[in-house]
Design a protein around this motif. Structure first.
Motif, PDB file in Angstrom:
ATOM      1  N   MET A   4       5.605  -9.597  -2.728  1.00  0.00           N
ATOM      2  CA  MET A   4       4.674  -9.678  -1.613  1.00  0.00           C
ATOM      3  C   MET A   4       3.252  -9.364  -2.068  1.00  0.00           C
ATOM      4  SD  MET A   4       6.645  -7.697   1.489  1.00  0.00           S
ATOM      5  CE  MET A   4       8.254  -8.206   2.090  1.00  0.00           C
ATOM      6  N   THR A   5       2.278  -9.998  -1.430  1.00  0.00           N
ATOM      7  CA  THR A   5       0.898  -9.608  -1.651  1.00  0.00           C
ATOM      8  C   THR A   5       0.658  -8.273  -0.957  1.00  0.00           C
ATOM      9  OG1 THR A   5       0.071 -10.683   0.353  1.00  0.00           O
ATOM     10  CG2 THR A   5       0.224 -12.038  -1.652  1.00  0.00           C
ATOM     11  N   ASP A   7      -1.421  -7.633   1.381  1.00  0.00           N
ATOM     12  CA  ASP A   7      -1.522  -7.856   2.824  1.00  0.00           C
ATOM     13  C   ASP A   7      -0.148  -8.096   3.440  1.00  0.00           C
ATOM     14  OD1 ASP A   7      -4.253  -7.539   2.852  1.00  0.00           O
ATOM     15  OD2 ASP A   7      -4.700  -9.676   2.714  1.00  0.00           O
ATOM     16  N   GLU A   8       0.697  -8.862   2.749  1.00  0.00           N
ATOM     17  CA  GLU A   8       2.046  -9.124   3.258  1.00  0.00           C
ATOM     18  C   GLU A   8       2.852  -7.831   3.322  1.00  0.00           C
ATOM     19  OE1 GLU A   8       2.735 -13.721   1.660  1.00  0.00           O
ATOM     20  OE2 GLU A   8       3.329 -12.008   0.417  1.00  0.00           O
ATOM     21  N   THR A  11       1.708  -5.726   6.302  1.00  0.00           N
ATOM     22  CA  THR A  11       2.247  -6.247   7.563  1.00  0.00           C
ATOM     23  C   THR A  11       3.723  -5.902   7.706  1.00  0.00           C
ATOM     24  OG1 THR A  11       0.662  -8.074   7.578  1.00  0.00           O
ATOM     25  CG2 THR A  11       2.639  -8.332   8.927  1.00  0.00           C
ATOM     26  N   PHE A  12       4.480  -6.068   6.620  1.00  0.00           N
ATOM     27  CA  PHE A  12       5.907  -5.753   6.632  1.00  0.00           C
ATOM     28  C   PHE A  12       6.118  -4.275   6.928  1.00  0.00           C
ATOM     29  CE2 PHE A  12       9.653  -4.284   4.180  1.00  0.00           C
ATOM     30  CZ  PHE A  12      10.638  -5.015   4.824  1.00  0.00           C
TER      31      PHE A  12
END
Length: 212
Positions: A4-5, A7-8, A11-12
Protein backbone atom coordinates in the motif's frame (compact mmCIF):
# COMPACT_ATOMS: atom_id res chain seq x y z
CA UNK A 1 0.05 -3.66 3.82
CA UNK A 2 3.59 -3.35 2.51
CA UNK A 3 2.29 -2.86 -1.03
CA UNK A 4 0.00 0.00 0.00
CA UNK A 5 1.02 3.60 -0.51
CA UNK A 6 1.23 5.79 2.56
CA UNK A 7 -2.15 7.34 1.70
CA UNK A 8 -3.77 3.94 1.10
CA UNK A 9 -2.46 2.64 4.41
CA UNK A 10 -3.71 5.74 6.22
CA UNK A 11 -7.20 5.24 4.76
CA UNK A 12 -7.15 1.52 5.61
CA UNK A 13 -6.07 2.29 9.18
CA UNK A 14 -8.86 4.84 9.64
CA UNK A 15 -11.45 2.33 8.43
CA UNK A 16 -10.18 -0.44 10.71
CA UNK A 17 -9.94 1.85 13.74
CA UNK A 18 -13.50 3.05 13.13
CA UNK A 19 -14.63 -0.61 13.17
CA UNK A 20 -12.79 -1.19 16.45
CA UNK A 21 -14.35 1.88 18.06
CA UNK A 22 -17.81 0.65 17.07
CA UNK A 23 -17.04 -2.83 18.41
CA UNK A 24 -15.67 -1.40 21.67
CA UNK A 25 -19.07 0.17 22.39
CA UNK A 26 -20.86 -3.14 21.89
CA UNK A 27 -18.49 -5.80 23.22
CA UNK A 28 -17.94 -6.46 26.90
CA UNK A 29 -14.87 -8.10 28.37
CA UNK A 30 -15.06 -11.76 29.36
CA UNK A 31 -14.05 -12.34 32.96
CA UNK A 32 -11.85 -15.39 33.43
CA UNK A 33 -9.91 -16.83 36.35
CA UNK A 34 -6.68 -14.94 35.65
CA UNK A 35 -8.07 -11.69 34.27
CA UNK A 36 -10.29 -10.21 31.56
CA UNK A 37 -10.35 -11.05 27.85
CA UNK A 38 -11.00 -8.26 25.35
CA UNK A 39 -12.02 -9.78 22.00
CA UNK A 40 -10.67 -7.79 19.05
CA UNK A 41 -11.17 -4.19 20.18
CA UNK A 42 -7.48 -3.22 20.21
CA UNK A 43 -4.87 -2.87 17.50
CA UNK A 44 -1.10 -3.17 17.84
CA UNK A 45 1.76 -1.16 16.38
CA UNK A 46 5.52 -1.10 16.94
CA UNK A 47 7.86 1.59 18.22
CA UNK A 48 11.60 1.38 18.66
CA UNK A 49 14.83 3.11 19.68
CA UNK A 50 16.51 4.36 16.47
CA UNK A 51 20.28 3.94 16.17
CA UNK A 52 22.37 6.84 14.90
CA UNK A 53 24.38 4.39 12.78
CA UNK A 54 21.45 3.95 10.38
CA UNK A 55 21.01 7.62 9.48
CA UNK A 56 23.56 8.04 6.73
CA UNK A 57 23.55 10.05 3.52
CA UNK A 58 24.26 6.82 1.60
CA UNK A 59 20.90 5.47 2.76
CA UNK A 60 19.10 8.64 1.69
CA UNK A 61 18.80 10.42 5.03
CA UNK A 62 19.58 14.03 5.75
CA UNK A 63 22.77 13.41 7.70
CA UNK A 64 23.66 17.09 8.09
CA UNK A 65 25.30 17.40 11.54
CA UNK A 66 23.29 19.76 13.75
CA UNK A 67 23.05 20.47 17.44
CA UNK A 68 20.11 21.38 19.66
CA UNK A 69 19.45 22.62 23.19
CA UNK A 70 20.60 20.06 25.74
CA UNK A 71 23.26 18.48 23.53
CA UNK A 72 26.06 20.79 24.74
CA UNK A 73 27.18 21.64 21.24
CA UNK A 74 27.54 18.02 20.09
CA UNK A 75 26.17 17.41 16.60
CA UNK A 76 24.09 14.56 15.22
CA UNK A 77 22.43 13.80 11.86
CA UNK A 78 19.35 15.97 11.35
CA UNK A 79 17.06 13.02 10.50
CA UNK A 80 18.32 11.09 13.53
CA UNK A 81 17.29 13.91 15.87
CA UNK A 82 13.87 14.02 14.18
CA UNK A 83 13.51 10.27 14.78
CA UNK A 84 14.45 10.69 18.44
CA UNK A 85 11.81 13.40 18.75
CA UNK A 86 9.20 10.98 17.39
CA UNK A 87 10.28 7.81 19.20
CA UNK A 88 11.44 9.33 22.49
CA UNK A 89 14.99 7.91 22.65
CA UNK A 90 17.88 7.20 20.32
CA UNK A 91 21.14 5.22 20.53
CA UNK A 92 24.22 7.32 19.72
CA UNK A 93 27.43 6.03 18.17
CA UNK A 94 29.72 7.38 20.88
CA UNK A 95 28.81 7.60 24.56
CA UNK A 96 28.82 10.99 26.30
CA UNK A 97 29.87 10.86 29.96
CA UNK A 98 29.06 7.15 29.93
CA UNK A 99 25.59 7.67 28.47
CA UNK A 100 24.77 5.88 25.23
CA UNK A 101 21.40 7.51 24.46
CA UNK A 102 19.74 10.83 23.90
CA UNK A 103 16.11 11.50 24.69
CA UNK A 104 13.53 14.07 23.67
CA UNK A 105 12.57 16.30 26.59
CA UNK A 106 10.00 18.43 24.80
CA UNK A 107 10.12 22.19 24.27
CA UNK A 108 12.82 21.79 21.56
CA UNK A 109 15.24 20.22 24.07
CA UNK A 110 17.15 16.93 24.21
CA UNK A 111 19.19 15.29 26.99
CA UNK A 112 21.67 12.46 27.32
CA UNK A 113 20.33 9.32 28.98
CA UNK A 114 21.47 5.99 30.40
CA UNK A 115 18.70 3.89 28.81
CA UNK A 116 15.29 4.15 27.11
CA UNK A 117 12.70 4.31 29.89
CA UNK A 118 8.94 4.40 30.27
CA UNK A 119 6.74 6.99 31.84
CA UNK A 120 7.79 6.25 35.42
CA UNK A 121 11.42 5.49 34.75
CA UNK A 122 11.18 1.76 34.06
CA UNK A 123 13.83 0.59 31.59
CA UNK A 124 12.09 -0.58 28.41
CA UNK A 125 12.59 -4.27 27.60
CA UNK A 126 12.60 -5.27 23.90
CA UNK A 127 9.62 -7.44 22.87
CA UNK A 128 8.26 -7.18 26.40
CA UNK A 129 7.40 -3.55 27.22
CA UNK A 130 4.47 -1.75 25.62
CA UNK A 131 2.72 1.61 25.73
CA UNK A 132 -0.94 2.58 25.85
CA UNK A 133 -2.83 5.84 25.73
CA UNK A 134 -3.57 7.66 28.98
CA UNK A 135 -7.13 7.73 27.59
CA UNK A 136 -7.40 3.94 27.42
CA UNK A 137 -10.58 3.05 29.35
CA UNK A 138 -9.87 -0.67 29.60
CA UNK A 139 -6.18 -1.16 30.41
CA UNK A 140 -3.95 0.34 33.08
CA UNK A 141 -0.29 1.05 33.64
CA UNK A 142 1.75 -1.97 34.80
CA UNK A 143 -0.91 -4.38 33.56
CA UNK A 144 0.38 -7.71 32.29
CA UNK A 145 -1.05 -8.50 28.89
CA UNK A 146 -1.25 -11.67 26.84
CA UNK A 147 -1.73 -10.77 23.19
CA UNK A 148 -3.04 -13.44 20.85
CA UNK A 149 -2.30 -12.46 17.26
CA UNK A 150 -0.52 -14.33 14.50
CA UNK A 151 1.11 -11.12 13.27
CA UNK A 152 2.30 -10.00 16.70
CA UNK A 153 3.40 -13.44 17.83
CA UNK A 154 5.32 -14.26 14.64
CA UNK A 155 6.92 -10.86 14.15
CA UNK A 156 7.97 -10.23 17.76
CA UNK A 157 8.28 -13.78 19.04
CA UNK A 158 6.33 -12.78 22.14
CA UNK A 159 2.79 -12.91 23.48
CA UNK A 160 3.53 -11.61 27.01
CA UNK A 161 3.74 -7.82 27.44
CA UNK A 162 3.93 -5.34 30.30
CA UNK A 163 2.36 -1.88 30.09
CA UNK A 164 5.01 0.56 31.31
CA UNK A 165 4.74 3.55 29.01
CA UNK A 166 2.25 6.06 27.66
CA UNK A 167 2.41 8.15 24.52
CA UNK A 168 0.57 11.37 23.68
CA UNK A 169 0.06 10.20 20.10
CA UNK A 170 -1.20 6.73 21.03
CA UNK A 171 -4.84 6.02 20.16
CA UNK A 172 -7.10 4.93 23.07
CA UNK A 173 -7.48 1.48 21.44
CA UNK A 174 -3.83 1.14 20.44
CA UNK A 175 -1.15 -0.99 22.09
CA UNK A 176 2.31 0.17 20.99
CA UNK A 177 4.83 -2.66 21.32
CA UNK A 178 8.49 -1.85 22.03
CA UNK A 179 10.72 -3.53 19.46
CA UNK A 180 14.09 -2.47 20.91
CA UNK A 181 17.12 -0.80 19.32
CA UNK A 182 17.37 -0.90 15.54
CA UNK A 183 18.21 1.10 12.47
CA UNK A 184 15.30 2.50 10.43
CA UNK A 185 14.09 0.43 7.50
CA UNK A 186 14.49 3.26 5.01
CA UNK A 187 14.47 6.99 4.37
CA UNK A 188 11.22 7.30 2.43
CA UNK A 189 7.76 7.81 3.90
CA UNK A 190 6.67 5.52 6.69
CA UNK A 191 9.86 3.44 6.35
CA UNK A 192 11.51 6.03 8.61
CA UNK A 193 9.34 4.98 11.55
CA UNK A 194 9.84 1.25 11.02
CA UNK A 195 12.69 -0.77 12.54
CA UNK A 196 14.77 -2.74 10.09
CA UNK A 197 14.20 -6.08 11.82
CA UNK A 198 10.43 -6.41 11.28
CA UNK A 199 7.83 -5.82 8.59
CA UNK A 200 5.05 -5.32 11.12
CA UNK A 201 3.09 -2.08 10.88
CA UNK A 202 -0.36 -2.92 12.25
CA UNK A 203 -2.08 -5.91 13.78
CA UNK A 204 -5.86 -5.47 14.00
CA UNK A 205 -7.25 -8.91 14.75
CA UNK A 206 -5.84 -9.21 18.27
CA UNK A 207 -7.26 -10.76 21.40
CA UNK A 208 -5.95 -9.28 24.64
CA UNK A 209 -6.08 -10.80 28.10
CA UNK A 210 -5.34 -8.35 30.89
CA UNK A 211 -4.04 -10.47 33.76
CA UNK A 212 -4.87 -9.81 37.38
Amino acid sequence: MDKMTDDELRTFREQKVAELKHRAYEVRSEQVADGAIYPRIFFCTVYYTPKESGFTAERGFDATPITAPGLHGRKYPRDFLLAVKKEGFGRINEAVDGRNYICWMGDHRYAFADAPVGRRGEVLVPRRSCAISSRNKFLRQHAQLKIKSQTVNEETGSDEWLVCDTGPGVHPLQIDLYWGEDEPRGAIGRQRARPRGTWMEYAFEVEVTAKR
